[in-house]
Scaffold this motif. Structure first.
Motif, PDB file in Angstrom:
ATOM      1  N   LEU A 254       0.859  -1.167   0.000  1.00  0.00           N
ATOM      2  CA  LEU A 254       0.000   0.000   0.000  1.00  0.00           C
ATOM      3  C   LEU A 254       0.900   1.223   0.000  1.00  0.00           C
ATOM      4  CD1 LEU A 254      -3.101   0.549   2.284  1.00  0.00           C
ATOM      5  CD2 LEU A 254      -1.452   2.368   1.918  1.00  0.00           C
ATOM      6  N   VAL A 255       0.692   2.101  -0.963  1.00  0.00           N
ATOM      7  CA  VAL A 255       1.472   3.338  -1.082  1.00  0.00           C
ATOM      8  C   VAL A 255       0.530   4.499  -0.822  1.00  0.00           C
ATOM      9  CG1 VAL A 255       2.978   4.731  -2.540  1.00  0.00           C
ATOM     10  CG2 VAL A 255       2.954   2.244  -2.802  1.00  0.00           C
ATOM     11  N   SER A 256       0.857   5.313   0.182  1.00  0.00           N
ATOM     12  CA  SER A 256      -0.015   6.431   0.548  1.00  0.00           C
ATOM     13  C   SER A 256       0.813   7.520   1.200  1.00  0.00           C
ATOM     14  CB  SER A 256      -1.109   5.956   1.507  1.00  0.00           C
ATOM     15  OG  SER A 256      -1.950   7.018   1.883  1.00  0.00           O
ATOM     16  N   ARG A 257       0.689   8.751   0.680  1.00  0.00           N
ATOM     17  CA  ARG A 257       1.368   9.903   1.280  1.00  0.00           C
ATOM     18  C   ARG A 257       2.852   9.644   1.500  1.00  0.00           C
ATOM     19  NH1 ARG A 257      -3.294  11.576   5.748  1.00  0.00           N
ATOM     20  NH2 ARG A 257      -5.014  11.682   4.259  1.00  0.00           N
ATOM     21  N   ASN A 258       3.515   9.101   0.489  1.00  0.00           N
ATOM     22  CA  ASN A 258       4.949   8.814   0.529  1.00  0.00           C
ATOM     23  C   ASN A 258       5.323   7.742   1.548  1.00  0.00           C
ATOM     24  OD1 ASN A 258       5.616  10.770  -1.485  1.00  0.00           O
ATOM     25  ND2 ASN A 258       5.387  12.368   0.065  1.00  0.00           N
ATOM     26  N   LEU A 259       4.349   6.966   1.990  1.00  0.00           N
ATOM     27  CA  LEU A 259       4.609   5.830   2.865  1.00  0.00           C
ATOM     28  C   LEU A 259       4.374   4.543   2.084  1.00  0.00           C
ATOM     29  CD1 LEU A 259       2.651   7.025   6.043  1.00  0.00           C
ATOM     30  CD2 LEU A 259       5.098   7.300   5.574  1.00  0.00           C
TER      31      LEU A 259
ATOM     32  N   ASP B 118      10.954   3.021   4.260  1.00  0.00           N
ATOM     33  CA  ASP B 118      11.383   4.258   3.627  1.00  0.00           C
ATOM     34  C   ASP B 118      11.349   4.024   2.122  1.00  0.00           C
ATOM     35  OD1 ASP B 118      13.695   5.928   2.304  1.00  0.00           O
ATOM     36  OD2 ASP B 118      13.203   6.977   4.166  1.00  0.00           O
ATOM     37  N   VAL B 119      10.525   4.787   1.420  1.00  0.00           N
ATOM     38  CA  VAL B 119      10.268   4.518   0.006  1.00  0.00           C
ATOM     39  C   VAL B 119      11.541   4.590  -0.825  1.00  0.00           C
ATOM     40  CG1 VAL B 119       9.066   5.333  -2.053  1.00  0.00           C
ATOM     41  CG2 VAL B 119       7.857   5.243   0.131  1.00  0.00           C
ATOM     42  N   ASP B 120      12.395   5.552  -0.556  1.00  0.00           N
ATOM     43  CA  ASP B 120      13.578   5.767  -1.402  1.00  0.00           C
ATOM     44  C   ASP B 120      14.744   4.852  -1.064  1.00  0.00           C
ATOM     45  OD1 ASP B 120      12.329   7.800  -2.890  1.00  0.00           O
ATOM     46  OD2 ASP B 120      12.828   9.282  -1.371  1.00  0.00           O
TER      47      ASP B 120
ATOM     48  N   ALA C 136      -4.980  -1.112   4.844  1.00  0.00           N
ATOM     49  CA  ALA C 136      -5.595   0.193   4.596  1.00  0.00           C
ATOM     50  C   ALA C 136      -4.851   1.215   5.444  1.00  0.00           C
ATOM     51  CB  ALA C 136      -7.079   0.184   4.923  1.00  0.00           C
ATOM     52  N   HIS C 137      -5.008   2.501   5.091  1.00  0.00           N
ATOM     53  CA  HIS C 137      -4.247   3.557   5.768  1.00  0.00           C
ATOM     54  C   HIS C 137      -5.130   4.782   5.944  1.00  0.00           C
ATOM     55  CE1 HIS C 137      -1.951   7.383   5.219  1.00  0.00           C
ATOM     56  NE2 HIS C 137      -1.273   6.882   6.233  1.00  0.00           N
ATOM     57  N   PHE C 138      -4.943   5.473   7.094  1.00  0.00           N
ATOM     58  CA  PHE C 138      -5.584   6.767   7.294  1.00  0.00           C
ATOM     59  C   PHE C 138      -4.731   7.592   8.243  1.00  0.00           C
ATOM     60  CE2 PHE C 138      -7.241   4.125  10.700  1.00  0.00           C
ATOM     61  CZ  PHE C 138      -7.344   4.976  11.800  1.00  0.00           C
ATOM     62  N   SER C 139      -5.029   8.884   8.330  1.00  0.00           N
ATOM     63  CA  SER C 139      -4.317   9.799   9.213  1.00  0.00           C
ATOM     64  C   SER C 139      -5.258  10.320  10.285  1.00  0.00           C
ATOM     65  CB  SER C 139      -3.757  10.986   8.416  1.00  0.00           C
ATOM     66  OG  SER C 139      -2.800  10.552   7.475  1.00  0.00           O
ATOM     67  N   SER C 140      -4.677  10.755  11.412  1.00  0.00           N
ATOM     68  CA  SER C 140      -5.507  11.303  12.489  1.00  0.00           C
ATOM     69  C   SER C 140      -6.284  12.523  12.021  1.00  0.00           C
ATOM     70  CB  SER C 140      -4.639  11.654  13.694  1.00  0.00           C
ATOM     71  OG  SER C 140      -3.602  12.558  13.325  1.00  0.00           O
ATOM     72  N   SER C 141      -5.720  13.277  11.085  1.00  0.00           N
ATOM     73  CA  SER C 141      -6.418  14.453  10.566  1.00  0.00           C
ATOM     74  C   SER C 141      -7.675  14.069   9.787  1.00  0.00           C
ATOM     75  CB  SER C 141      -5.488  15.261   9.658  1.00  0.00           C
ATOM     76  OG  SER C 141      -5.043  14.482   8.564  1.00  0.00           O
TER      77      SER C 141
ATOM     78  N   LYS D   8      -0.916  11.916  13.180  1.00  0.00           N
ATOM     79  CA  LYS D   8      -0.381  10.570  13.237  1.00  0.00           C
ATOM     80  C   LYS D   8      -0.914   9.770  12.053  1.00  0.00           C
ATOM     81  CE  LYS D   8       0.278  10.332  18.243  1.00  0.00           C
ATOM     82  NZ  LYS D   8       0.005   9.559  19.481  1.00  0.00           N
ATOM     83  N   GLU D   9      -0.125   8.799  11.642  1.00  0.00           N
ATOM     84  CA  GLU D   9      -0.505   7.916  10.555  1.00  0.00           C
ATOM     85  C   GLU D   9      -0.876   6.560  11.142  1.00  0.00           C
ATOM     86  OE1 GLU D   9      -0.689   9.116   7.546  1.00  0.00           O
ATOM     87  OE2 GLU D   9       0.346  11.007   7.946  1.00  0.00           O
ATOM     88  N   PHE D  10      -1.906   5.938  10.535  1.00  0.00           N
ATOM     89  CA  PHE D  10      -2.387   4.667  11.052  1.00  0.00           C
ATOM     90  C   PHE D  10      -2.454   3.627   9.932  1.00  0.00           C
ATOM     91  CE2 PHE D  10      -3.959   7.866  13.933  1.00  0.00           C
ATOM     92  CZ  PHE D  10      -3.733   7.302  15.181  1.00  0.00           C
ATOM     93  N   LEU D  11      -2.148   2.390  10.289  1.00  0.00           N
ATOM     94  CA  LEU D  11      -2.251   1.255   9.385  1.00  0.00           C
ATOM     95  C   LEU D  11      -3.342   0.330   9.893  1.00  0.00           C
ATOM     96  CD1 LEU D  11      -1.097  -0.493   7.020  1.00  0.00           C
ATOM     97  CD2 LEU D  11       0.382  -1.567   8.746  1.00  0.00           C
ATOM     98  N   VAL D  12      -4.176  -0.162   8.972  1.00  0.00           N
ATOM     99  CA  VAL D  12      -5.194  -1.158   9.286  1.00  0.00           C
ATOM    100  C   VAL D  12      -4.799  -2.448   8.583  1.00  0.00           C
ATOM    101  CG1 VAL D  12      -7.649  -1.717   9.272  1.00  0.00           C
ATOM    102  CG2 VAL D  12      -6.923   0.678   9.341  1.00  0.00           C
ATOM    103  N   THR D  13      -4.764  -3.552   9.324  1.00  0.00           N
ATOM    104  CA  THR D  13      -4.389  -4.846   8.752  1.00  0.00           C
ATOM    105  C   THR D  13      -5.499  -5.864   8.977  1.00  0.00           C
ATOM    106  OG1 THR D  13      -3.244  -5.436  10.814  1.00  0.00           O
ATOM    107  CG2 THR D  13      -1.907  -4.483   9.051  1.00  0.00           C
ATOM    108  N   GLY D  14      -5.713  -6.713   7.985  1.00  0.00           N
ATOM    109  CA  GLY D  14      -6.646  -7.827   8.104  1.00  0.00           C
ATOM    110  C   GLY D  14      -5.897  -9.123   7.904  1.00  0.00           C
ATOM    111  N   SER D  15      -6.231 -10.137   8.697  1.00  0.00           N
ATOM    112  CA  SER D  15      -5.429 -11.360   8.733  1.00  0.00           C
ATOM    113  C   SER D  15      -6.294 -12.607   8.635  1.00  0.00           C
ATOM    114  CB  SER D  15      -4.613 -11.389  10.032  1.00  0.00           C
ATOM    115  OG  SER D  15      -4.002 -12.643  10.245  1.00  0.00           O
ATOM    116  N   THR D  16      -5.641 -13.723   8.302  1.00  0.00           N
ATOM    117  CA  THR D  16      -6.319 -15.015   8.334  1.00  0.00           C
ATOM    118  C   THR D  16      -6.530 -15.507   9.765  1.00  0.00           C
ATOM    119  OG1 THR D  16      -4.209 -16.142   8.000  1.00  0.00           O
ATOM    120  CG2 THR D  16      -5.534 -15.728   6.047  1.00  0.00           C
TER     121      THR D  16
END
Length: 284
Positions: free
Chosen positions: A111-116, A130-132, A151-156, A167-175
């Protein structure tokens, strides 16, 4: 997996066929400007196509096993593979710019979002890179089985106060049948969403309403409050695993191996339309 050709089509008429891959296609991604299509294949390559032609203009070679997923931007592309790595590519030349190494099993999502750049793997972890430089910045440990959805979202996105540090947040779904919400730069898990009794295959966010939806092999979709972790609704009309979700306006759309797609009212979990396929392909 996929067919060995990718097709661009209008509603009723085939307009282009892109051939060249020697194996099934696992994923496709269209560039934001609509000029290129990227296909990821079982043949260990990704191929870049101009959408105005049916000729492959770049072959992205370097992975040593099949490619599971791809993401295309206008100038760079990203792939991940069963060789336990992800890669960043330059669209103009097809050159590999960065290799992301650290996972110990199949990398099945990025997942690529906001340079993450985030990745999820069969090794039961997700990672932030780190993308680079390709350096792993965080490892998200806590799932008891492989990570299939990101999935990804920010506190803003969900907090009205502008005084707090973003803050940046990651959402993960698993088996392991759970969804987890993590603070990205600390790798701290602050919510675990429990209720599914099957693997989580897909996640979609409804950020304005602070909600997320998860689809599972238990045939259900579940609606959650992202802040409190409360389960709000269960959508029960599918007869097979739910493999994809999409929010469009005020409606939730789902696709299932029961060979139907459905349109739902998110607030009530009412199915308002079912799209049935007449295709009698292999049973799933």
């Amino acid at each position: 997996m996929g067919s060995n050709s990718s097709t661009l089509a209008t509603t009723n008429s085939l307009i282009k066929i892109c051939r060249d891959h020697k194996g099934g296609i696992n994923w496709m991604s269209l560039s934001p400007d609509g000029c290129h299509l990227l296909t990821a294949s079982e043949d260990c390559t990704a191929r870049l196509w101009r959408t105005t032609e049916n000729q492959c203009c770049r072959v992205l070679q370097g992975h040593s096993s099949y490619i599971t997923f791809c993401h295309l931007e206008n100038e760079v592309a990203f792939t991940c593979s069963a060789d336990n790595t992800a890669r960043k590519w330059e669209v103009a030349t097809g050159q590999c710019l960065t290799v992301y190494t650290g996972h110990t099993s199949i990398v099945n999502r990025i997942l690529v979002s906001r340079n993450l750049l985030f990745s999820g793997s069969y090794d039961r972890t997700a990672r932030l890179w780190d993308v680079d430089s390709g350096r792993s910045l965080q490892e998200f440990q806590g799932h008891r089985n492989c990570v299939l959805a990101l999935a990804h979202f920010s506190s803003s996105d969900i907090l009205e106060s502008s005084d707090m540090d973003m803050k940046e947040f990651l959402v993960t779904g698993s088996t392991d049948c759970t969804v987890k919400i993590w603070e990205a730069f600390s790798a701290c898990c602050f919510q675990t969403l429990r209720g599914h009794v099957g693997a989580i295959l897909c996640i979609v966010l409804d950020v304005p309403n602070k909600e997320l939806f998860s689809g599972s092999t238990d045939y259900t979709i579940r609606r959650w409050n992202m802040v409190t972790g409360d389960q709000l609704k269960v959508f029960r009309d599918h007869q097979g695993s739910v493999i994809c979700l999409e929010m469009v306006g005020q409606h939730l759309y789902s696709g299932s191996v029961d060979r139907t797609a459905k349109c739902w009212l998110p607030d009530t979990a009412e199915c308002v339309r079912t799209y049935k396929s007449g295709w009698k392909g292999i049973g799933l």
